[in-house]
Write a protein that holds these residues in place. Structure first.
Motif, short mmCIF file in Angstrom:
data_model
loop_
_atom_site.label_atom_id
_atom_site.label_comp_id
_atom_site.label_asym_id
_atom_site.label_seq_id
_atom_site.Cartn_x
_atom_site.Cartn_y
_atom_site.Cartn_z
N UNK A 63 0.34 -1.28 0.51
CA UNK A 63 0.34 0.39 -0.17
C UNK A 63 0.96 1.69 -0.01
N UNK A 64 2.16 1.48 0.97
CA UNK A 64 2.96 2.51 0.75
C UNK A 64 3.95 2.44 -0.28
N UNK A 65 4.37 1.42 -0.79
CA UNK A 65 5.75 1.57 -1.73
C UNK A 65 5.37 1.00 -2.63
N UNK A 66 4.21 0.34 -3.05
CA UNK A 66 3.55 -0.12 -4.07
C UNK A 66 4.49 -1.58 -4.82
N UNK A 67 5.23 -2.45 -3.47
CA UNK A 67 5.95 -3.37 -3.73
C UNK A 67 4.95 -4.52 -2.96
N UNK A 68 4.40 -4.94 -4.58
CA UNK A 68 3.11 -6.03 -4.31
C UNK A 68 3.80 -7.85 -4.20
#
Length: 165
Positions: free
Chosen positions: A131-136
């Protein structure tokens, strides 16, 4: 074991390339052991959640100079904004709020059931990173998280053996 394999599957092929990664894995395992020990001691000593959390936080602040200056870190080069952000998130959020909530869980439901929440830490970290870093997370990581949640549901349905006080 299955959840650990699923959660870390994509990192396993690169394990040899990650020099010294075993240290972080060892620290992660030690973290769980320390939380369980803390929970058991809080119950054994019958310490109220606020008193236990206050003690842990004060002792942690007293040890901060050791961690910040005596050990290798980038603390001296960090900006005041970065330090303040870390103090807010790690100090207040993780250090105070999470410790207070965990200790209150130990009081309310006992150390065995409270320790069942520990597997949520990597899940929470993965979701926050998404959610915060777009590291899915990868599909197998999502599957690992689902296995952890299913295991927690089964564990909560099982009867708990009480330790004598």
């Amino acid at each position: 074991v299955y959840r650990l394999i699923l959660f870390s599957w994509h990192a396993l092929p690169d394990a040899g390339a990650r020099q010294g990664a075993w240290r972080g894995d060892l620290l992660f395992c030690c973290n769980a052991l320390l939380f369980v020990t803390y929970a058991r001691l809080v119950q054994t000593w019958n310490v109220p959640a606020r008193a236990a959390t206050t003690t842990v936080c004060v002792l942690s602040v007293l040890a901060l100079p050791l961690w910040a200056f005596a050990l290798p870190s980038g603390f001296a080069q960090a900006s005041l904004t970065a330090i303040a952000w870390q103090a807010l998130v790690q100090g207040l959020g993780v250090g105070v709020v999470a410790t207070l909530m965990f200790t209150a869980c130990v009081e309310l439901i006992g150390p065995v059931r409270a320790a069942m929440f520990l597997p949520l830490m990597p899940i929470t970290t993965a979701v926050a990173g998404a959610l915060m870093l777009s590291e899915w997370p990868q599909p197998l990581e999502w599957a690992g998280m689902a296995v952890v949640l299913a295991g927690m549901a089964l564990a909560f349905a099982a009867p708990v053996t009480r330790f004598p006080k």
